[in-house]
Design an enzyme around this catalytic site. Structure first.
Site, short mmCIF file in Angstrom:
data_model
loop_
_atom_site.label_atom_id
_atom_site.label_comp_id
_atom_site.label_asym_id
_atom_site.label_seq_id
_atom_site.Cartn_x
_atom_site.Cartn_y
_atom_site.Cartn_z
N TRP A 106 2.46 5.20 -1.55
CA TRP A 106 3.19 5.62 -2.74
C TRP A 106 4.65 5.21 -2.74
O TRP A 106 5.31 5.20 -3.77
CB TRP A 106 3.11 7.14 -2.92
CG TRP A 106 3.46 7.97 -1.73
CD1 TRP A 106 2.58 8.57 -0.86
CD2 TRP A 106 4.76 8.33 -1.25
NE1 TRP A 106 3.25 9.25 0.12
CE2 TRP A 106 4.59 9.13 -0.10
CE3 TRP A 106 6.06 8.05 -1.68
CZ2 TRP A 106 5.67 9.64 0.63
CZ3 TRP A 106 7.14 8.56 -0.96
CH2 TRP A 106 6.94 9.35 0.18
N GLY B 22 0.30 2.78 5.52
CA GLY B 22 0.39 4.23 5.43
C GLY B 22 0.76 4.85 6.76
O GLY B 22 1.39 4.22 7.61
N SER B 23 0.32 6.08 6.96
CA SER B 23 0.71 6.83 8.16
C SER B 23 -0.14 6.44 9.37
O SER B 23 -1.23 5.87 9.24
CB SER B 23 0.55 8.33 7.90
OG SER B 23 -0.83 8.67 7.82
N GLU C 185 -0.25 -1.48 8.65
CA GLU C 185 1.21 -1.34 8.71
C GLU C 185 1.48 0.15 8.59
O GLU C 185 1.32 0.73 7.52
CB GLU C 185 1.86 -2.15 7.60
CG GLU C 185 3.36 -2.37 7.83
CD GLU C 185 4.20 -1.28 7.20
OE1 GLU C 185 4.57 -0.33 7.94
OE2 GLU C 185 4.47 -1.35 6.00
N LEU C 186 1.93 0.76 9.71
CA LEU C 186 1.90 2.20 9.83
C LEU C 186 3.29 2.83 9.94
O LEU C 186 3.43 3.93 10.47
CB LEU C 186 1.04 2.60 11.04
CG LEU C 186 -0.37 2.01 11.04
CD1 LEU C 186 -1.13 2.46 12.28
CD2 LEU C 186 -1.12 2.41 9.78
#
Length: 496
Positions: free
Chosen positions: A158, A234-235, A256-257
């Site tokens: 987001w 994201g996470s 990609e965290l």
């Protein structure tokens, strides 16, 4: 701004057409600056909708993969042109994006208008991609080439959904894959409308869009039998779950965290007004909700007070409020959960005895109290074990920590579970490069940090728990392809 006429309803996009979700389900998206305001409704896709989208992409794959790189590049260039051709439409999508996300209007417009640049960059790789390597025998003649994988599932967060979309979607398309995009449920309206504009320029099934709850449809997408590549941003915890789900079918992943980016300010750094604004934007752009944001600042003790004063002055000039208002320079956080995380870190630091200062003007105190707002905050000399130092804040708070020598600075910067980005601030080129090469990060900026210092031609991604694989650059295209070797007896393929 709260009238029904100004609300938007978005649909899925499957096999060349917009359509409602199964059973017509939708969910509401609210304005984080004014949580009582419903901005619109997004289609709440189901497992059946995901299956339809993936099968549509799978059916479209052979024809799309069969096109030449230049044919695909021509369509990417057309998308880039159409995205900004209608000024009224750009303004509408930018405003909608501001209202559903919270970031200031200037940033939403920047993200909206620069998305096409990443399509143009991917299109520019067409000639390079069509080349292949030939090895002559003996013992064999071998051609080493690449081919697309098939259906790619692209999962977008987001915080910067359009920029991140531009780091994976055009790369997947130019590589020859068809795609299913799942935007974040927290910021789905403007990204979905933008994706619809793109999808209508492509053959049916090449680009499909499914919105909805990750808990309901995420596994169905990642674990689908016809998905051949997963690209997730994201996470860490969700990324681990994505990897486990994809592993059931040995589906390769790019993850990609996020990061906990360290900046190192050396004694000879130029610390003028421009440098402090670069530091400020590196840390606080988009209310600090950027994976590549400056999140820990290590400053040589001889320059510590200077940096504290300079960044404090930059923070003090900010105006915190509704991002739609022209004087606002920092909007709210995107959601209540993230606000709670950031405020919890600030409270913990204060409770541990660290000095914390909050800055900025708040023109509307009532709005500030009701929305998901947090003024920019600086934490001075925090203990290394505090969460504001150890964890990714993903919000407008920055710890500033002194060091005494370069070896200590490198050790502190690398003492993290993350390894996404970093920065070095110095006027010594050789020292900058020497320190940069010691930092455990996928990207290092010199005298800058974050989106304003990013070169999209370079591959982007991290080490350690910041992820696996790379987006952007030529290397980001290769993530969506697999190598294919073709061998024959010596002299056979080259006609000897």
């Amino acid at each position: 701004m709260t009238s029904a006429e100004q609300q938007v309803t978005t649909e899925l996009f499957i096999n060349g057409e917009a359509r409602p979700a199964e059973n017509g389900r939708t969910y509401a998206i609210h304005n984080p600056a004014r949580p009582e305001e419903c901005v619109g409704h997004a289609a709440r896709g189901s497992v059946a909708d995901v299956d339809a989208a993936v099968r549509s992409a799978h059916a479209a794959f052979p024809a799309w993969a069969g096109r030449s790189y230049e044919e695909r590049a021509a369509l990417l260039r057309q998308i880039a042109e159409v995205l900004v051709a209608d000024e009224d439409d750009v303004a509408f999508r930018s405003s909608l994006f501001c209202r559903e996300h919270g970031k200031i209007l200037k940033e939403t417009r920047l993200e909206m208008t620069r998305l096409g640049d990443r399509f143009l960059l991917s299109a520019s790789y067409a000639d390079r991609l069509q080349a292949h390597e030939t090895l002559s025998g003996p013992p064999f003649d071998t051609i080493i080439t690449r081919q697309p994988r098939g259906v790619a599932a692209l999962i977008v967060p987001w915080n910067w959904p359009l920029s991140i979309l531009g780091a994976k979607l055009p790369q997947a398309l130019i590589a020859g894959n068809t795609v299913v995009v799942k935007p974040s449920q927290n910021s789905a309206l403007a990204p979905t409308l933008t994706l619809h504009k793109m999808a209508r320029l492509l053959p049916p099934g090449v680009l499909n869009v499914v919105t909805g709850s990750s808990g309901e449809i995420g596994d169905a997408l990642v674990g689908h039998e016809l998905v051949r590549r997963v690209n997730f941003t994201g996470s860490i915890e969700v990324g681990k779950h994505v990897m486990r789900t994809a592993a059931e079918r040995l589906t390769p992943v790019t993850l990609e965290l996020g990061g906990n980016d360290a900046g190192i300010v050396l004694p000879d750094a130029t610390l003028d007004a421009g440098a402090f604004m670069r530091m400020y934007f590196g840390a606080f752009m988009s209310t600090g909700q950027i994976c590549m944001a400056l999140k820990r600042l290590y400053v040589h003790r001889s320059r510590y007070d200077e940096v504290v004063d300079g960044l404090s002055a930059a923070c003090a000039r900010q105006v915190v409020g509704d991002g739609m208002l022209p004087d606002t320079t920092m909007g709210p956080l995107n959601n209540r959960k993230q606000l709670g995380i950031v405020q919890g870190m600030i409270a913990e630091a204060r409770g541990a005895g660290a000095e914390v200062k909050e800055f900025g003007a708040v023109p509307d105190a009532e709005l500030y109290a009701s929305g998901y707002f947090q003024k920019p905050a600086l934490v001075f000399r925090p203990e290394p074990g505090l969460s504001v130092v150890r964890d990714e804040q993903f919000g407008p708070v920055l710890p500033i920590i002194p060091f005494d020598d370069e070896a200590e600075a490198v050790r502190l910067a690398n003492d993290s579970d993350f390894g996404l980005c970093s920065s070095v601030w110095t006027e010594d080129r050789e020292k900058a490069l020497a320190i940069a090469r010691q930092l455990e990060a996928g990207y290092t900026y010199i005298n800058g940090h974050g989106p304003t210092a990013q070169d999209s031609r370079g591959p982007f991604g991290g080490f350690k728990q910041s992820g696996i694989g790379r987006n952007l650059g030529y290397e980001g295209v290769l993530e969506f392809q697999g190598y294919h070797s073709i061998s024959a007896p010596a002299g056979w393929l080259n006609g000897a």
